[in-house]
Design a protein around this motif. Sequence first.
Motif, PDB file in Angstrom:
ATOM      1  N   VAL A 298       0.839  -1.198   0.000  1.00 19.15           N
ATOM      2  CA  VAL A 298       0.000   0.000   0.000  1.00 19.15           C
ATOM      3  C   VAL A 298       0.877   1.252   0.000  1.00 19.15           C
ATOM      4  O   VAL A 298       1.831   1.358   0.790  1.00 19.15           O
ATOM      5  CB  VAL A 298      -0.939   0.017   1.225  1.00 19.15           C
ATOM      6  N   ASP A 299       0.566   2.194  -0.860  1.00 22.10           N
ATOM      7  CA  ASP A 299       1.232   3.501  -0.890  1.00 22.10           C
ATOM      8  C   ASP A 299       0.585   4.354   0.190  1.00 22.10           C
ATOM      9  O   ASP A 299      -0.459   4.981  -0.025  1.00 22.10           O
ATOM     10  CB  ASP A 299       1.065   4.135  -2.273  1.00 22.10           C
ATOM     11  N   VAL A 300       1.180   4.357   1.369  1.00 19.74           N
ATOM     12  CA  VAL A 300       0.602   5.073   2.510  1.00 19.74           C
ATOM     13  C   VAL A 300       0.620   6.581   2.272  1.00 19.74           C
ATOM     14  O   VAL A 300      -0.306   7.297   2.669  1.00 19.74           O
ATOM     15  CB  VAL A 300       1.360   4.702   3.806  1.00 19.74           C
ATOM     16  N   ARG A 301       1.653   7.065   1.607  1.00 13.30           N
ATOM     17  CA  ARG A 301       1.720   8.498   1.285  1.00 13.30           C
ATOM     18  C   ARG A 301       0.476   8.921   0.493  1.00 13.30           C
ATOM     19  O   ARG A 301      -0.168   9.921   0.804  1.00 13.30           O
ATOM     20  CB  ARG A 301       2.985   8.794   0.471  1.00 13.30           C
ATOM     21  N   ALA A 302       0.128   8.121  -0.535  1.00 10.81           N
ATOM     22  CA  ALA A 302      -1.023   8.446  -1.370  1.00 10.81           C
ATOM     23  C   ALA A 302      -2.337   8.167  -0.643  1.00 10.81           C
ATOM     24  O   ALA A 302      -3.305   8.917  -0.784  1.00 10.81           O
ATOM     25  CB  ALA A 302      -0.962   7.650  -2.673  1.00 10.81           C
TER      26      ALA A 302
ATOM     27  N   LEU B 216      -3.153   8.474   2.418  1.00 12.38           N
ATOM     28  CA  LEU B 216      -3.514   9.487   3.417  1.00 12.38           C
ATOM     29  C   LEU B 216      -3.490  10.893   2.843  1.00 12.38           C
ATOM     30  O   LEU B 216      -3.646  11.869   3.575  1.00 12.38           O
ATOM     31  CB  LEU B 216      -2.583   9.377   4.626  1.00 12.38           C
ATOM     32  N   LEU B 217      -3.285  10.997   1.543  1.00 16.24           N
ATOM     33  CA  LEU B 217      -3.264  12.298   0.883  1.00 16.24           C
ATOM     34  C   LEU B 217      -4.668  12.911   0.949  1.00 16.24           C
ATOM     35  O   LEU B 217      -5.656  12.268   0.602  1.00 16.24           O
ATOM     36  CB  LEU B 217      -2.823  12.136  -0.569  1.00 16.24           C
ATOM     37  N   GLY B 218      -4.742  14.150   1.392  1.00 16.63           N
ATOM     38  CA  GLY B 218      -6.027  14.815   1.543  1.00 16.63           C
ATOM     39  C   GLY B 218      -6.623  14.597   2.918  1.00 16.63           C
ATOM     40  O   GLY B 218      -7.164  15.523   3.520  1.00 16.63           O
ATOM     41  N   GLY B 219      -6.509  13.380   3.445  1.00 15.05           N
ATOM     42  CA  GLY B 219      -7.042  13.109   4.773  1.00 15.05           C
ATOM     43  C   GLY B 219      -6.128  13.548   5.886  1.00 15.05           C
ATOM     44  O   GLY B 219      -6.577  13.880   6.985  1.00 15.05           O
ATOM     45  N   VAL B 220      -4.807  13.569   5.620  1.00 13.14           N
ATOM     46  CA  VAL B 220      -3.839  14.011   6.635  1.00 13.14           C
ATOM     47  C   VAL B 220      -2.985  15.137   6.068  1.00 13.14           C
ATOM     48  O   VAL B 220      -2.981  16.256   6.577  1.00 13.14           O
ATOM     49  CB  VAL B 220      -2.954  12.842   7.114  1.00 13.14           C
ATOM     50  N   TRP B 221      -2.226  14.860   5.008  1.00 11.25           N
ATOM     51  CA  TRP B 221      -1.418  15.912   4.370  1.00 11.25           C
ATOM     52  C   TRP B 221      -2.045  16.295   3.032  1.00 11.25           C
ATOM     53  O   TRP B 221      -2.764  15.515   2.404  1.00 11.25           O
ATOM     54  CB  TRP B 221       0.028  15.463   4.182  1.00 11.25           C
ATOM     55  N   ARG B 222      -1.763  17.520   2.599  1.00 12.49           N
ATOM     56  CA  ARG B 222      -2.418  18.058   1.398  1.00 12.49           C
ATOM     57  C   ARG B 222      -1.673  17.720   0.120  1.00 12.49           C
ATOM     58  O   ARG B 222      -2.271  17.579  -0.942  1.00 12.49           O
ATOM     59  CB  ARG B 222      -2.557  19.581   1.525  1.00 12.49           C
TER      60      ARG B 222
END
Length: 311
Positions: free
Chosen positions: A89-93, A95-101
């Motif tokens: 899983v690409d964790v960066r992608a 959580l994109l929008g939900g944590v970092w913009r």
Amino acid sequence: MIPVLEIGGTHVTAALVDLPGRRVVHRIRSPLDPHGGAGDILEGIRRCAAGAPAPRGARWGVAVPGPFDYVKGIALFAGVGKFEALYGVDVRAALLGGVWRRPGDVVFLNDAHAFLAGEWCGGAARGHRRAVGVTLGTGVGSAFLADGLIREDGSGVPPGGRMDLTEVGGRPLEDSVSRRAILVRYGDPAADVRDIADRARAGEERARRVLADALTLLGAALGPRLAAFGATALVVGGSMARSWDLVSPALRGGLASGGWVPDDGESGDGPDGTQPPGAPAGAARHTRAVVPAGSADDAALIGAARAAATG
């Protein structure tokens, strides 16, 4: 303020860190099911992060255990008994929008590296040029630090700095030193490591021996590496370090058998290897200190903030 996440084997912590002051000024901790589905794990992280009032556009520091591709942000958990639903899983992608913009608004780093960096900034490793940290919980995390920088190769350093990949008697270290290994050897499915520690303090020989054997073996595996690395401090963190009265004697004995003989000073030592204020004049400096984490649960958070600020 720098927003950070620290993802452990059974929990996630979100916090804001005042890095110049080496202070955690806001913290929220939530449980995680390490055997849950990928969506549930990610949603748990997302909910916890939402509780930290991160400054708009801030870069997050995220401390996460391995195996993990820290550059790409991709989980590689396999065969480690936790988070295996996140494999690939690409964790960066995710959580994109939900944590970092934006994708660049996050820096991932190994949780043991974050722990030792935090201890070097203002905890038990402060003042030591060369230090090693281990975290004892669901597994064995490790980090080697020289002059403030994490080292993943060099004399005494295992590949990638990972003691968990070190083999002892032909088997990975974590087959003997980890939560699961201790529980298997103890043989009581109703007991956790904390229960075993309580029973050892109460005088139960089997509990005492299971813990002592695991920690002595860990020390014996670490000893030659600490000696080759030139470490003057070994800092121990993780949930098992809270039972320092049981951890310290066995670990120190193993270290000595492995060629890295700790000084006689115990938990009253100053964090930089000197005697604490009020010690007798002329007291010896400790050049090989074995100490529990000095910043408790703050070290990995401070280390993650340092990575976000510099990364």
